[in-house]
Motif scaffolding. Structure first.
Motif, short mmCIF file in Angstrom:
data_model
loop_
_atom_site.label_atom_id
_atom_site.label_comp_id
_atom_site.label_asym_id
_atom_site.label_seq_id
_atom_site.Cartn_x
_atom_site.Cartn_y
_atom_site.Cartn_z
N GLY A 97 -23.37 -26.59 48.64
CA GLY A 97 -24.04 -25.46 48.00
C GLY A 97 -23.05 -24.44 47.47
N ARG A 98 -21.99 -24.19 48.24
CA ARG A 98 -20.96 -23.25 47.78
C ARG A 98 -20.20 -23.81 46.59
NH1 ARG A 98 -19.65 -18.61 46.08
NH2 ARG A 98 -17.42 -18.13 46.27
N VAL A 99 -19.93 -25.13 46.58
CA VAL A 99 -19.31 -25.74 45.41
C VAL A 99 -20.16 -25.53 44.17
CG1 VAL A 99 -18.64 -27.95 44.36
CG2 VAL A 99 -18.02 -27.46 46.74
N ARG A 104 -10.28 -28.51 45.23
CA ARG A 104 -10.15 -28.11 43.82
C ARG A 104 -11.08 -26.94 43.51
NH1 ARG A 104 -10.69 -32.87 39.61
NH2 ARG A 104 -8.71 -33.34 40.68
N HIS A 105 -12.21 -26.88 44.16
CA HIS A 105 -13.19 -25.84 43.91
C HIS A 105 -13.21 -24.79 45.03
CE1 HIS A 105 -14.54 -28.50 40.75
NE2 HIS A 105 -14.63 -29.47 41.63
N LEU A 106 -12.83 -25.21 46.24
CA LEU A 106 -12.80 -24.32 47.40
C LEU A 106 -11.40 -24.43 48.02
CD1 LEU A 106 -16.26 -25.22 49.03
CD2 LEU A 106 -15.78 -23.44 47.35
N ALA A 136 -13.85 -24.11 56.87
CA ALA A 136 -12.57 -24.62 56.38
C ALA A 136 -11.42 -24.32 57.33
CB ALA A 136 -12.27 -24.05 55.00
N SER A 137 -11.58 -23.28 58.15
CA SER A 137 -10.51 -22.90 59.08
C SER A 137 -10.48 -23.76 60.33
CB SER A 137 -10.67 -21.43 59.48
OG SER A 137 -11.78 -21.26 60.38
N LEU A 138 -11.50 -24.59 60.53
CA LEU A 138 -11.63 -25.40 61.75
C LEU A 138 -11.20 -26.85 61.47
CD1 LEU A 138 -15.10 -24.02 62.85
CD2 LEU A 138 -12.86 -23.39 63.79
N PRO A 139 -10.73 -27.54 62.49
CA PRO A 139 -10.30 -28.93 62.29
C PRO A 139 -11.49 -29.84 61.95
CG PRO A 139 -9.67 -28.15 64.48
CD PRO A 139 -10.51 -27.09 63.87
N PRO A 190 -2.24 -32.93 60.01
CA PRO A 190 -2.71 -32.77 58.64
C PRO A 190 -3.57 -33.97 58.22
CG PRO A 190 -0.37 -32.31 58.78
CD PRO A 190 -0.77 -32.91 60.10
N ALA A 191 -4.62 -33.70 57.47
CA ALA A 191 -5.47 -34.79 56.97
C ALA A 191 -4.65 -35.70 56.06
CB ALA A 191 -6.66 -34.22 56.20
N ALA A 192 -4.85 -37.01 56.21
CA ALA A 192 -4.09 -37.98 55.42
C ALA A 192 -4.65 -38.13 54.02
CB ALA A 192 -4.08 -39.33 56.13
N GLN A 193 -5.91 -37.75 53.83
CA GLN A 193 -6.54 -37.86 52.52
C GLN A 193 -7.47 -36.67 52.32
OE1 GLN A 193 -8.97 -41.41 52.42
NE2 GLN A 193 -9.71 -41.11 54.50
N PRO A 194 -7.71 -36.31 51.06
CA PRO A 194 -8.53 -35.12 50.82
C PRO A 194 -10.00 -35.38 51.08
CG PRO A 194 -7.95 -36.16 48.74
CD PRO A 194 -7.18 -36.89 49.81
N MET A 195 -10.70 -34.33 51.45
CA MET A 195 -12.16 -34.35 51.49
C MET A 195 -12.68 -34.31 50.06
SD MET A 195 -14.69 -31.39 52.97
CE MET A 195 -13.89 -31.33 54.57
N LEU A 196 -13.56 -35.24 49.70
CA LEU A 196 -14.10 -35.34 48.35
C LEU A 196 -15.54 -34.85 48.31
CD1 LEU A 196 -12.81 -38.91 47.39
CD2 LEU A 196 -11.63 -36.71 47.11
N ILE A 197 -16.01 -34.55 47.10
CA ILE A 197 -17.41 -34.15 46.93
C ILE A 197 -18.34 -35.23 47.46
CG2 ILE A 197 -19.20 -33.56 45.24
CD1 ILE A 197 -17.07 -31.36 45.64
N ARG A 198 -18.04 -36.49 47.23
CA ARG A 198 -18.91 -37.56 47.72
C ARG A 198 -18.98 -37.57 49.24
NH1 ARG A 198 -18.85 -42.18 45.61
NH2 ARG A 198 -17.55 -41.82 43.78
N HIS A 199 -17.91 -37.14 49.90
CA HIS A 199 -17.94 -37.06 51.37
C HIS A 199 -18.94 -36.01 51.85
CE1 HIS A 199 -13.57 -38.68 51.21
NE2 HIS A 199 -14.42 -39.68 51.32
#
Length: 408
Positions: A202-204, A103-105, A180-183, A126-135
């Motif tokens: 930090g980038r977020v 959402r931010h990146l 982000a381009s890497l698995p 493909p990832a089955a679930q999104p990466m979250l801020i808490r992760h």
């Protein structure tokens, strides 16, 4: 510039002077043997500094001593600061722990997860679930470090010039796009792997706040807390107080090595390990956490937010050794220790390598620095030297010796 000072006699706050002397002598022996250039250790109870020792040198060649106002590269002790900065944005409603990172990146929108193989023959899905801020905050995002050398994805990080976690000459935004381009090594939230996640966080912070990371830190964390020397760079005026960095040699001695480039504003602003700070600065930071978000009438976080940050977030209440994804995490130091939002948290003192209290939280840095807060004993501890270790392991002895000094 502010300087940490001893404020109370150890006996007045239930600390044994002879035991604290043993602590000092133990680490002074490392200096005498040539295994450390010098050190600073500070122990506070109830917010008052009861023990402060500076010993040896911050620069051996120049003969400059360690002093109370010496500046230290704290490396990964930057990570809890980055988490605090993100939590400020969470409290303001500008960020949520359950926000997808994409959402931010947006570069993370099409994340793929490692399945098998290596190099050109690697299979991903493909990832089955999104990466979250808490992760990101809990190092369960599926990211990694190039230096592990234990997984095919680690090798991809090295091929992408991420040996030191930053593409040489790049900005934070540019390097995060490479991440982000890497698995991913695994589905987000399913394992713990210490990683570059705090750089992504930090980038977020930059994107959500509209400010460079160093500016946000200065305006929203360092300034309000009176962390007068803390920063992602040092000024010409501060440079003479910065300790030199050393590395262990094969014979057990130490030699100067290149350190984090701090003189002049860096092109890469690292939320993972970019900070320099003094003992006074970290005392202020620890005090805010010990006091659950408030210090000297200034509240940066609600008590419940600090409680959230400093409790175990690993599923089922397991520890780092059980939830760690790589052989690097399968070590005795991780027994009985969980993980909060960018801090370790003691969940089973009976299984830890050194005596400690339940709920004790903190973190360490790559140059053998560490801090922790013990809520049960109302105790804060910080230790600094500047040695990139091979075999040097200081933390268990430090924890044992501090434990022995608490008599009330």
């Amino acid at each position: 510039m502010a300087q940490l000072r001893q404020e109370v006699d150890p006996g007045e706050v239930g600390l044994d002077v002879k035991a604290l002397d043993r602590l000092d002598q133990h680490f002074a022996h490392y200096v005498d043997e040539g295994r450390m250039p010098g050190f600073l250790v500070a122990v506070a109870r109830g917010g008052r500094v009861a023990h402060l020792t500076a010993h040896g040198h911050r620069d051996l060649a120049a003969g400059l001593p360690v002093e109370a106002d010496t500046l230290w590269r704290i490396y990964s002790m930057t990570k809890p600061v980055t988490a605090m900065a993100a939590l400020i944005l969470v409290e303001e409603g500008r960020l949520s722990l359950d926000d997808p990172v994409a959402r931010h990146l947006p570069a993370f929108a099409d994340a793929r997860v490692y399945e098998s193989g290596s190099g050109a023959g690697m299979v991903t899905r493909p990832a089955a679930q999104p990466m979250l801020i808490r992760h990101l905050m809990t190092h369960t995002a599926g990211l990694t470090f190039a230096f592990y050398h234990s997984h095919p994805v680690d090798a991809l990080y090295r091929e992408a010039d991420l040996e030191s976690s930053v593409v040489p000459g790049s900005t934070l935004a540019e390097t995060v796009d490479v991440y982000a381009s890497l698995p991913l090594q695994f589905e987000p939230g399913t394992q713990w792997n210490y990683s570059v996640a705090s750089n992504v966080l930090g980038r977020v912070i930059e994107v959500v706040s509209g400010q460079p990371l160093d500016v946000f830190f200065a305006e929203r964390v360092f300034g309000p807390l009176g962390m007068t020397d803390a920063g992602l760079s040092v000024t010409d005026e501060q440079a003479g107080r910065l300790s030199e960095l050393y590395g262990e040699k094969d014979d057990g001695g130490i030699e100067p090595i290149p350190g984090l480039p701090l003189r002049g504003r860096p092109r890469f602003l690292s939320g993972s390990g970019g900070m320099a700070a003094s003992a006074h600065d970290l005392h202020r930071f620890m005090e805010l956490l010990r006091r659950r978000g408030e210090l000297d009438g200034i509240r940066l976080l609600a008590p419940g937010t600090v409680d959230l940050m400093t409790r175990n977030h690993l599923p089922g209440g397991v520890d780092l050794r059980a939830f760690g994804s790589r052989p690097a995490h399968d070590e005795p130091n991780n027994d009985g220790v969980g993980f909060g939002l960018s801090v370790s948290v003691v969940i089973d003192p009976a299984r830890t390598l050194a005596p400690t209290s339940p709920g004790t939280f903190g973190w360490s840095g790559a140059a053998s620095t560490t801090f922790w807060v013990d809520p049960v004993r109302d105790l804060t501890v910080q230790f600094y030297t500047q040695v990139r270790p091979r075999t040097l392991k200081l933390n268990p002895d430090l924890r044992r010796l501090v434990h022995e000094a608490v008599v009330e």
